[in-house]
Design an enzyme around this catalytic site. Structure first.
Site, short mmCIF file in Angstrom:
data_model
loop_
_atom_site.label_atom_id
_atom_site.label_comp_id
_atom_site.label_asym_id
_atom_site.label_seq_id
_atom_site.Cartn_x
_atom_site.Cartn_y
_atom_site.Cartn_z
N ASP A 1 9.32 20.48 -26.22
CA ASP A 1 9.25 21.49 -27.27
C ASP A 1 8.52 20.99 -28.52
O ASP A 1 8.18 21.77 -29.39
CB ASP A 1 10.65 21.97 -27.66
CG ASP A 1 11.52 20.86 -28.23
OD1 ASP A 1 11.10 19.68 -28.16
OD2 ASP A 1 12.63 21.16 -28.71
N ASP B 1 13.04 16.04 -22.06
CA ASP B 1 13.34 15.41 -23.34
C ASP B 1 14.77 15.79 -23.70
O ASP B 1 15.19 16.92 -23.48
CB ASP B 1 12.37 15.91 -24.41
CG ASP B 1 12.45 15.09 -25.68
OD1 ASP B 1 13.36 14.26 -25.79
OD2 ASP B 1 11.61 15.29 -26.57
N THR C 1 16.19 16.14 -26.65
CA THR C 1 16.23 17.13 -27.71
C THR C 1 15.58 18.42 -27.24
O THR C 1 14.45 18.43 -26.77
CB THR C 1 15.50 16.61 -28.95
OG1 THR C 1 16.06 15.35 -29.32
CG2 THR C 1 15.65 17.59 -30.11
#
Length: 784
Positions: free
Chosen positions: A535, A300, A302
């Site tokens: 996350d 990902d 981010t």
């Protein structure tokens, strides 16, 4: 039953302590560890130890105690295995404590953070986005609370929870907030009952372990008939019962690859400890093997390519009649637990206007917007421009242009009063564009280059605008970043076309949590071994389905609970070390397996040849112990822990057998021929056995020479040391007499040397022919 007071202010500190003392605390076994007793039992109570222990007793009763050396080696091996696993246990337990996300509870009317194990029955637990439910309970308060129960039910749609509803451990919050009263804790909780056994420290469920287990199973079945044949043939000779038992034990003990299981356990345990030093928590030991097999890494943007958190760059108003800064400040203040986006807005506008919120919709990755309605100030939405803006709206083209530069852009739009409860609120005019600056990780470019060199394809999968994601990925040098894909345009209902797009592109934007899971499944359907990093709560389902889930240490509790590996320092730069460690472990275990299985096959072949021919067995147990220690046992410890970056491939068993079978047969033939030619002379049995042992050592030492490649200073030192130790053993009177080795017949020695060299040359020829044919028989050689 909790009282009304407890539902408002939580338990008192004294009452919580009383319940903890009464055994009502949330005590559950950590998934990373097993008890000392379990570790000792697993290393002591093995089939190998039972067989070897019985053979050791036979030698102590009927034979010479010197031939019982192999029993002492088993004791030492078992002790080493216990110590190494205890060392790994301490590392895992220590890191697990660091990894435990604190639980927010209300006690004595105040909010407190406590460890998960300190939660007691009746605690009032507070919830926010990303929180994992550790215990079962009943909802006491809800503010737009949405819970994902997919890990329990398989249903991916979030469930709205209201006061009085039951919630189960193992689920997690995807939006909103609230509180619940713990009704079942510890082993009584729903998730604990389902996962306690499956989540223990384990080495099972891997190709490597299954391969070793199959070797053990087949060899165990062979021990009985071959042992019977050997005993019968030795008893037919003019020999004593004690000599017959000793010869049988020599053959059977050598057949058993007792050190292979130990070396495998040690390699896994040392890998866990090494990764622990890099602040990487391996929650399941089979993950070490998964690390080595990864060929696709899904990340990902981010939290992986970019660091957590963002900074507000600028606000671009699209209307003159709106106090944009006041609206943004009010939206940030209305969310009790803002995500990274709203936190950046709150940091820029810390002083809220004091507006009273009458409705609030928290952000979710499925909606891609959040909103609130304020008394006397209208309803407002903040989210993705391509979701909140229509083509032709003011700011639509401007937002797209900004996104292509790698900036994060949000749209602020007014909504019709009273419409926030709808799935799609009735929107009014756009009010502003909010531009956020993302923090690119400085180590991300080097990490991506490492994976490119290692043949690992990186796929960037994000919920953000694909152009924005592509801009960041392109700046870091990711191949294929110039061809981003909007996940909303993917061919639904056509799995083959879906998988083809995923295989040929690298950057994907506007990906929903459901699609992330589908991405992993599609890539796996193409035969890839997929690792997924994440996350946030939107990554949980994909992490669970991936071959290897990797969570960031500051990620949500739900994310860390399903991942096999947790990067406690949140460093993307740790991933190359994680993958390299897995590759080192598997490559080295495959390497040393060739040593151990060569011994097994030469013992099987030699036992059959000796039994059929009716000859004395060519060596006694102490001689086998010497040769095996110098050509297998000692070198295997060093080789199993050596550096290696070779990516593991399927077919571990097949590759090992390709080498071990011919190497074992050649070793047995060289030894048998040396023994037979020596036996035809007028020499003693001890001298004949010495010739056989010399021939065996030469060939098996050459096996070690071939397997130890590529050479460096310490590998060459290892090879020279083993040969030197054997020479010293043969030269020093007290030692060679202990091992019943006698070199006072030069003719015998030359026969042994000749067959040993011939065997080594024949084995080298077999390896060369296999390499010429493109067949992989050694680590680092060609594959087919």
């Amino acid at each position: 039953m909790s009282t009304v007071t407890e539902r408002d202010v939580g338990l008192s500190g004294a009452e919580a302590a009383r319940r903890a003392a009464a055994g009502q605390a949330n005590e559950v076994p950590r998934r990373t560890s097993r008890s000392l007793g379990a570790i000792v039992r697993a290393n002591v109570c093995t089939l190998f130890n039972a067989v070897i222990g019985a053979l050791w007793v036979l030698i102590l009763i009927f034979g010479d105690w010197k031939d019982g050396l192999f029993g002492l080696i088993v004791i030492v091996n078992t002790a080493i295995g216990v110590v190494q696993e205890l060392r790994a246990k301490r590392t895992l337990d220590r890191l697990a404590v660091v990894n435990e996300a604190p639980v927010r509870v209300r006690r004595d009317g105040a909010e407190r953070e406590i460890r998960p194990r300190e939660v007691v029955l009746g605690d009032l637990i507070l919830l926010g986005p990303g929180d994992r439910l550790l215990v079962d309970g009943e909802v006491a308060g809800a503010d737009g609370l949405e819970v994902d129960e997919s890990l329990l039910t398989g249903e991916a749609d979030p469930v709205h929870k209201r006061p009085g509803d039951e919630v189960l451990s193992g689920s997690f919050v995807v939006a909103g907030g609230g509180s619940y009263v713990a009704t079942r804790v510890g082993r009584d909780a729903y998730a604990a009952k389902l996962t306690e056994e499956a989540s223990t420290f384990s080495l099972a469920h891997s190709e490597l372990r299954d391969g070793v287990a199959n070797f053990i199973k087949y060899i165990t079945w062979l021990v009985i008939p071959i042992g019977a044949l050997l005993t019968h043939s030795q008893m037919r000779r003019d020999t004593t019962f004690s000599d017959a038992i000793t010869s049988t034990v020599a053959g059977v003990v050598t057949m058993i690859p007792e050190g292979l299981v130990l070396i495998t356990s040690i390699a896994f345990a040392v890998g866990v400890v090494r990764l622990g030093r890099r602040r990487c928590l391996v929650q399941e030991l089979p993950a070490i093997e998964g690390l080595a097999r990864v060929d696709v890494l899904c990340v990902d943007k981010t939290g992986t390519l970019t660091a957590p958190g963002m900074d507000l760059g600028e606000v671009r108003p699209l209307r003159d009649d709106v106090d944009v800064k006041a609206v943004l400040a009010a939206l940030a203040a209305a969310d009790p637990r803002p995500n990274a986006t709203l936190q950046a807005v709150r940091d820029a506008f810390p002083d809220g206007p004091g507006w009273v919120s009458v409705a609030n919709v928290p952000f979710s990755s499925a909606r891609k917007w959040s909103g609130a309605e304020f008394e006397g100030h209208g309803a407002w939405l903040l989210g993705a421009p391509d979701v909140l803006l229509d083509r032709g709206d003011p700011g639509y083209d401007e937002a797209a242009a900004l996104a292509r530069t790698g900036l994060r852009v949000l749209a602020l739009r007014e909504a019709a009063p009273g419409s926030l409860s709808a799935d799609t609120p009735r929107a009014a005019r756009p009010a502003a564009l909010v531009v956020l600056k993302q923090r690119v990780r400085p180590e991300a470019a080097d990490t991506l280059r490492y994976f490119s060199r290692q043949g690992v394809t990186v796929k960037v999968i994000s919920g953000d605008n694909p152009e924005s994601v592509a801009a960041i990925a392109g700046s870091l040098g990711l191949p294929g970043a110039d061809r981003p894909i909007d996940a909303r345009s993917l061919p639904e209902g056509d799995p083959e076309a879906y998988a083809e797009v995923l295989d040929t592109h690298s950057v994907f934007g506007r990906v929903t949590p459901r699609q992330k899971r589908e991405f992993v499944q599609a890539l796996k359907s193409r035969g890839h071994t997929v690792a997924m990093t994440g996350d946030g709560v939107n990554d949980v389902l994909a992490l669970k389905d991936a071959d290897l889930g990797v969570a960031m240490g500051t990620g949500s509790g739900a994310t860390k609970s399903v991942a096999q590996v947790v990067l406690l320092d949140d460093s993307f730069a740790t991933l190359p070390h994680v993958v390299a460690e897995g590759r080192r472990v598997l490559s080295n275990i495959e390497r040393v397996s060739g040593l151990f299985l060569t011994k097994t096959f030469y013992a099987i072949a030699l036992s059959l040849m000796t039994g059929v021919a009716g000859l004395a067995f060519p060596f006694v147990p102490r001689q086998s112990t010497l040769v095996n220690a110098l050509t297998i046992g000692i070198p295997a410890f060093f080789l199993a822990l050596a550096p290696s970056d070779e990516r593991s491939r399927p077919g571990f068993v097949r590759r090992v057998l390709r080498f071990a079978v011919p190497a074992g047969l050649i070793s047995a033939a060289a030894m048998f021929l040396a023994f037979t030619f020596a036996h035809n002379g007028e020499r003693s049995l001890a001298q004949d056995r010495t010739a056989a042992v010399i021939a065996l050592f030469i060939v098996t030492w050459w096996v070690l020479v071939l397997i130890a490649r590529p050479y460096n200073w310490w590998r060459l030192t290892l090879l020279g040391s083993m040969a030197g130790l054997f020479a010293v053993t043969m030269a020093i009177p007290g030692i060679h007499e202990f091992f019943a080795l006698y070199t006072d017949d030069r003719g015998n020695d030359l026969v042994a040397l000749g067959f040993g060299v011939l065997g080594a040359a024949l084995l080298t020829a077999v390896v060369k022919i296999a390499q010429w044919a493109g067949i992989r028989v050694l680590p680092g050689s060609a594959t087919k």
